[in-house]
Write a protein that holds these residues in place. Structure first.
Motif, mmCIF file in Angstrom:
data_model
loop_
_atom_site.group_PDB
_atom_site.id
_atom_site.type_symbol
_atom_site.label_atom_id
_atom_site.label_comp_id
_atom_site.label_asym_id
_atom_site.label_seq_id
_atom_site.Cartn_x
_atom_site.Cartn_y
_atom_site.Cartn_z
ATOM 1 N N GLN A 142 62.754 54.012 35.940
ATOM 2 C CA GLN A 142 61.633 54.873 35.552
ATOM 3 C C GLN A 142 60.386 54.028 35.294
ATOM 4 O O GLN A 142 59.285 54.395 35.674
ATOM 5 C CB GLN A 142 61.981 55.673 34.291
ATOM 6 N N GLN A 143 60.612 52.875 34.673
ATOM 7 C CA GLN A 143 59.471 51.977 34.400
ATOM 8 C C GLN A 143 58.830 51.497 35.699
ATOM 9 O O GLN A 143 57.628 51.515 35.870
ATOM 10 C CB GLN A 143 59.932 50.763 33.598
ATOM 11 N N ALA A 144 59.663 51.066 36.625
ATOM 12 C CA ALA A 144 59.136 50.513 37.875
ATOM 13 C C ALA A 144 58.578 51.614 38.784
ATOM 14 O O ALA A 144 57.657 51.385 39.555
ATOM 15 C CB ALA A 144 60.240 49.733 38.601
ATOM 16 N N GLY A 145 59.142 52.824 38.680
ATOM 17 C CA GLY A 145 58.663 53.947 39.487
ATOM 18 C C GLY A 145 58.729 53.632 40.969
ATOM 19 O O GLY A 145 59.727 53.087 41.466
ATOM 20 N N ASP A 146 57.660 53.946 41.697
ATOM 21 C CA ASP A 146 57.629 53.764 43.142
ATOM 22 C C ASP A 146 57.537 52.293 43.534
ATOM 23 O O ASP A 146 57.580 51.968 44.719
ATOM 24 C CB ASP A 146 56.415 54.500 43.736
ATOM 25 N N ARG A 147 57.345 51.419 42.558
ATOM 26 C CA ARG A 147 57.165 50.002 42.881
ATOM 27 C C ARG A 147 58.498 49.274 42.968
ATOM 28 O O ARG A 147 58.534 48.080 43.199
ATOM 29 C CB ARG A 147 56.243 49.343 41.859
#
Ligand code: CO
Length: 461
Positions: A142-147
């Motif tokens: 969730q923290q990194a998301g799309d990255r």
């Protein structure tokens, strides 16, 4: 070699078409033997005598057992080899298409004997970086998301292409020698009879592009399909066209092996087998497998990098060493650099110094060169000769003709970066850097035996 050990070598070769796969194969074996995988970005806790390993860049691996005594008192017994081999690196984004044919452009990695790549069924293998799909159950996702980036290994062991020669009728002099051009002659034919309209190729469509699936190259679409993703999800790739044929054993008593990448998977396998079977000792035991030797080793994970010194420093720090203790530990260590040696070739006897030409089946070759293309000096040679005597293994000596500069290995670089006394050795090999090389299984067995003695007895210092 016993049939079981020949099968283990064959399985390792067949499962390791690239450095990434070799490291993956080795990591799997180390984990099966209780090895603990360590991450360079995390804090470590080490247990003396226990098996640990670290992977850098996906294609270099260092495994170790911290010694039972402090490193400054006993030093490390190290052995190292390289994981990479010459290959054709695929440029997967843009198709080279026209007249219904599609080819994949390549770059030459290392220095292959290019003619041996022609008309040979080629597979595709390597590492692919994908746009990660965030798992809603994982907080870090969730923290990194799309990255988030996900790395996947790909091994299309079936043939996917070929680099076709020109018919001899159109080049009658081909057998007098022909220079292959990487840009124009080496693109790999991967499809024919396509109905794609001419010019579709120019629209691009690839990693990071806007072109969409329809315009992606055939190879990129194949890779995406194999990994179960859309072509747009491919963010980057280290993919290589490699020999698709498995290793084969031949000879009167099955004493010879012919395969892709014997340089230097033979060294990796001998070290790995000796290392996993070694019992914990007073001294530290370190097995080093490094990528990028074939292109000079100057990468973050190669021999001309901080990797080995970083890991030795961390082991020492976690075993309570101060700065001076670390330098004492290095000074007490001994390293064996294992890479293949030029076997005497009966059809080209004039290319060898007959007195220093190792024979297939004659046992490990000690390699020396006045200009230190190999790390061996008198001290390292003496230590290795005593080790061979302890192990009951005969030793040949390889030096190139005085008017020919030999190849090199990881030995001079790991030795320069750590100050550790190092000997260069290797199993004799025919056809080095051909798509298919030939070596003796007996030499491989003797190499494993002498490396086992090295890990057991430790540095003689
Ligand atoms: Co090599």
């Amino acid at each position: 070699m016993t049939s079981a050990s020949t099968k283990r070598l064959g399985d390792f070769l067949d499962a390791s078409p690239t450095a990434f796969h070799a490291v993956d194969s080795m990591a799997a074996l180390l984990e099966a033997r209780g090895g603990r995988r360590l991450d360079e970005g995390s804090a470590w806790e080490l247990e003396p005598g226990a098996l640990h390993f670290v992977v850098r860049g996906g294609s270099s691996l260092i495994a170790f057992r911290p010694g039972l005594l402090p490193p400054q008192e006993t030093g490390f017994a190290l052995a190292g080899a390289h994981t990479d081999s010459p290959a054709l690196k695929a440029r997967i984004e843009k198709p080279l298409s026209g007249k219904g044919l599609e080819r994949a452009a390549v770059e030459v990695y290392g220095s292959p004997i290019l003619s041996t790549w022609m008309d040979r069924p080629l597979a595709l293998a390597g590492r692919v970086a994908l746009r990660g799909v965030a798992d809603p159950r994982r907080a870090e996702d969730q923290q990194a998301g799309d990255r988030r980036i996900e790395y996947r290994l790909l091994n299309l062991s079936r043939p996917v292409g070929v680099v076709p020669n020109l018919a001899i009728h159109l080049n009658r002099d081909v057998n007098k020698g022909f220079e292959l051009n990487a840009q124009t002659h080496l693109p790999v034919l991967v499809a024919a009879g396509l109905e794609t309209p001419e010019g579709a190729a120019d629209k691009g469509g690839s990693a990071g592009d806007e072109g969409g699936s329809a315009a992606a190259s055939w190879i990129l679409r194949l890779v995406a399909r194999e990994l179960g993703v859309e072509p747009e999800a491919v963010l980057g790739a280290d993919l290589f066209f490699v020999d698709a044929q498995r290793s084969v054993v031949f000879g009167e008593e099955g004493e010879l092996i012919n395969a892709y990448r014997l340089d230097d998977l033979l060294g990796c396998h001998a070290i790995l087998e000796a290392f996993v079977d070694a019992v914990p000792a007073r001294h530290g035991q370190v097995a080093v497998f490094l990528d990028n030797e074939e292109i000079g080793s100057r990468t973050a994970r190669g021999a001309d990098s901080s990797f080995l010194r970083d890991i030795l420093g961390r082991i020492c720090a976690l075993q309570g060493c101060g700065t001076e203790d670390f330098y004492r530990a290095l000074a007490r260590s001994f390293s064996v650099s294992v890479d293949v040696a030029q076997a005497w070739h009966p059809s080209y006897a004039e290319k060898f110094d007959e007195s220093y030409a190792p024979l297939l089946g004659g046992g490990p070759a000690l390699k020396a060169n006045a200009n230190f293309r190999y790390a061996t000096d008198a001290e390292a040679e003496a230590a290795f000769r005593l080790l061979c005597a302890d192990a009951g293994v005969g030793c040949q000596k390889y030096m190139s003709r005085a008017d020919i500069a030999p190849g090199s290995t990881i030995g001079p670089m790991t030795s320069a970066h750590t100050g550790i006394a190092t000997v260069d050795i290797g199993a004799p090999l025919l056809s080095m850097h051909s798509a298919r090389e030939t070596a003796s299984l007996r030499d491989h067995e003797l190499m494993t035996t002498v490396l086992a003695a090295h890990f057991r007895s430790g540095p003689r210092r």
